[in-house]
Design an enzyme around this catalytic site. Structure first.
Site: not given
Length: 516
Positions: A342-343
């Site tokens: 998610e980064n």
């Protein structure tokens, strides 16, 4: 996918439609060299038949008009569940360069390859007049055949193709036999979870042919995925054996970055969870995975989560990721991996890593993804770009339709999370960008405690599935076609579901498994 996920706030990024938003991603290159021999057999359909071509049943024929040259051309008409794909497998030389082109006419016509041994290529156009699609590729070190494909798009009008050309060195034993490729359109056969066609760039290619390394996952046409928590956070602590039987795919959360191996991942059971479960040992964990296998389930290792920092940004890192992931698959019995970074991620090298891992794992490999909604807005978004590049080995992408605020759907409208419109319009975006319907799943929280926002009642998920699959129970947004092969549903997490009386498993599991 650590719970709760961080809230993203209202996002109103300007999404684009297939015809406009993706056009800039397609490279149109020059035609094939006239000095080279065309390796395609029956390239202009001048035999008056589909000889040497393999097409989706009942979708293709040879016509006398319109034609680009000669007396015949291919005419193929997609349906709501198949894209009218025609393929031909051609003998080639390893480590060799090839040029591919075809003259096409009609809405959303795609030309590409699968099985290149490097990065499969594809290109497309949508035009009412004849135009030439062209691309090129280099075969891998052990590649001796390549599948060339043409196809249209679900529910669109008839497309036409003529004068297909593949130039380059002929294989050692040139073969003019018809392609015996796997069922081209994953949406037509929901068990065909992968549809190979990715070029190294995120081009919008709906459905090429499934390869031998593509895993199906799940136990039926539509899959129910749940994330198993390898940590204690207030939800019901579970062993793998405690996971409700409604879940077809169980994603063990999470593998983390190996600090001593760039791009590599590592995994071990959380000591706190082990203790709370009365001393849950590695041996019991492995035995529970084996028992799920015996029950027809798939268990994958989820990589990342909300706080995951795995970085795959080079060929070396891609190799390390594949090698370490495969080692963990062998150690614990995982069927594959789930990508939940998610980064941010590098689509080029993550795709390289996943193709390498799929090659190591072989038949039965399961690849799932759980991107945030914002990462799936356009084909150039990092997650959607990655998914498109690995669709030949991809089982399903379960987008998190929560913690999202408002987003633009495939029609450009702005929809709020927690609604049927939000789910259906975002799923439409992924399908229009090139994923097969069977590769698109709906991700929702198992309870209001499982995420910061976006929890919905089971009826909302079921209405969204009916809208996508049958065109019924839609909100204000209604897709222009239906996708009966829509992939299924996912929830974070099985532990939060257990804390909520297994509402998701009991309701969504039964509904999804009853879908035709």
């Amino acid at each position: 996918m650590a719970s709760p996920r961080r809230a993203l706030g209202a996002v109103t990024a300007c999404a684009t439609t297939l015809g406009l938003g993706l056009a800039g991603l397609v490279a149109f290159t020059g035609g094939a060299s006239a000095a080279s021999t065309n390796l395609v057999v029956n390239p202009g359909f001048e035999t008056g038949s589909l000889s040497n071509w393999s097409c989706d049943a009942g979708t293709a024929t040879v016509v006398g008009s319109p034609v680009h040259s000669g007396s015949h051309a291919l005419a193929a008409t997609p349906t709501s569940s198949v894209d009218a794909q025609c393929t031909q497998t051609i003998s080639v030389q390893p480590n060799s360069s090839y040029s591919l082109s075809a003259w096409v006419q009609g809405p959303y016509v795609y030309l590409g390859t699968s099985g290149d041994g490097t990065s499969d290529v594809s290109t497309w156009s949508s035009s009412s007049s004849w135009n030439q699609l062209s691309t090129s590729f280099t075969t891998g070190a052990s590649t001796t055949s390549v599948t060339v494909y043409l196809h249209g798009w679900y529910g669109q009008a008839t497309y036409y193709a003529d004068d297909v050309t593949l130039t380059g060195a002929a294989g050692p034993s040139p073969s003019a036999s018809a392609s015996a490729s796997a069922s081209p359109s994953a949406s037509a056969s929901p068990t065909a979870s992968a549809t190979p066609t990715q070029s190294a760039t995120p081009t919008p290619t709906p459905t090429p042919t499934a390869t031998s390394t593509g895993g199906t996952g799940g136990t039926g046409k539509h899959k129910v995925t749940g994330y198993w928590q390898d940590f204690d956070n207030g939800a019901t602590d579970q062993k793998i054996s405690d996971v409700n039987s409604a879940y077809d795919i169980i994603a063990v959360s999470f593998a983390t970055a190996d600090p001593n191996n760039t791009g590599g991942i590592t995994f071990s059971l959380d000591p706190t969870l082990q203790s709370k479960l009365g001393g849950y040992t590695d041996a019991q964990f492995k035995a529970d995975i084996a028992a799920k296998h015996a029950a027809g389930k798939k268990v994958v290792l989820s990589v990342g989560g909300q706080n995951g920092t795995i970085t795959v940004a080079s060929s070396t890192a891609a190799t390390n990721f594949a090698n370490s992931a495969y080692s963990l698959m062998q150690q614990y019995g995982f069927d594959g991996v789930d990508i939940d970074l998610e980064n941010g991620l590098n689509s080029t090298y993550m795709a390289q890593a996943l193709h390498s891992l799929a090659s190591k794992a072989g038949s039965g490999f399961v690849l799932t993804m759980a991107p945030q909604t914002i990462d799936m807005l356009t084909a150039s978004s990092d997650y959607l770009a990655t998914a498109l590049q690995v669709k030949d080995v991809l089982t399903i992408v379960n987008t998190q339709y929560y913690n999202s605020g408002s987003m633009n759907g495939c029609d450009g409208g702005v929809y709020s999370e927690g609604t049927v419109d939000f789910i259906t319009s975002m799923a439409c975006t992924a399908i229009q960008a090139g994923l097969s319907p069977s590769q698109v799943g709906i991700g929702v929280p198992a309870s209001s405690s499982a995420a910061g926002s976006g929890y919905v009642q089971p009826s909302v998920v079921e209405n969204a599935l009916n809208c996508l699959a049958k065109g019924t129970n839609c909100g204000t947004f209604k897709p222009s076609t239906t996708w009966p092969g829509i992939g299924g549903v996912m929830t974070w997490s099985t532990a939060w579901d257990a804390s909520n009386g297994n509402q998701f498993a009991n309701n969504e599991g039964a509904f999804v498994h009853a879908m035709p």
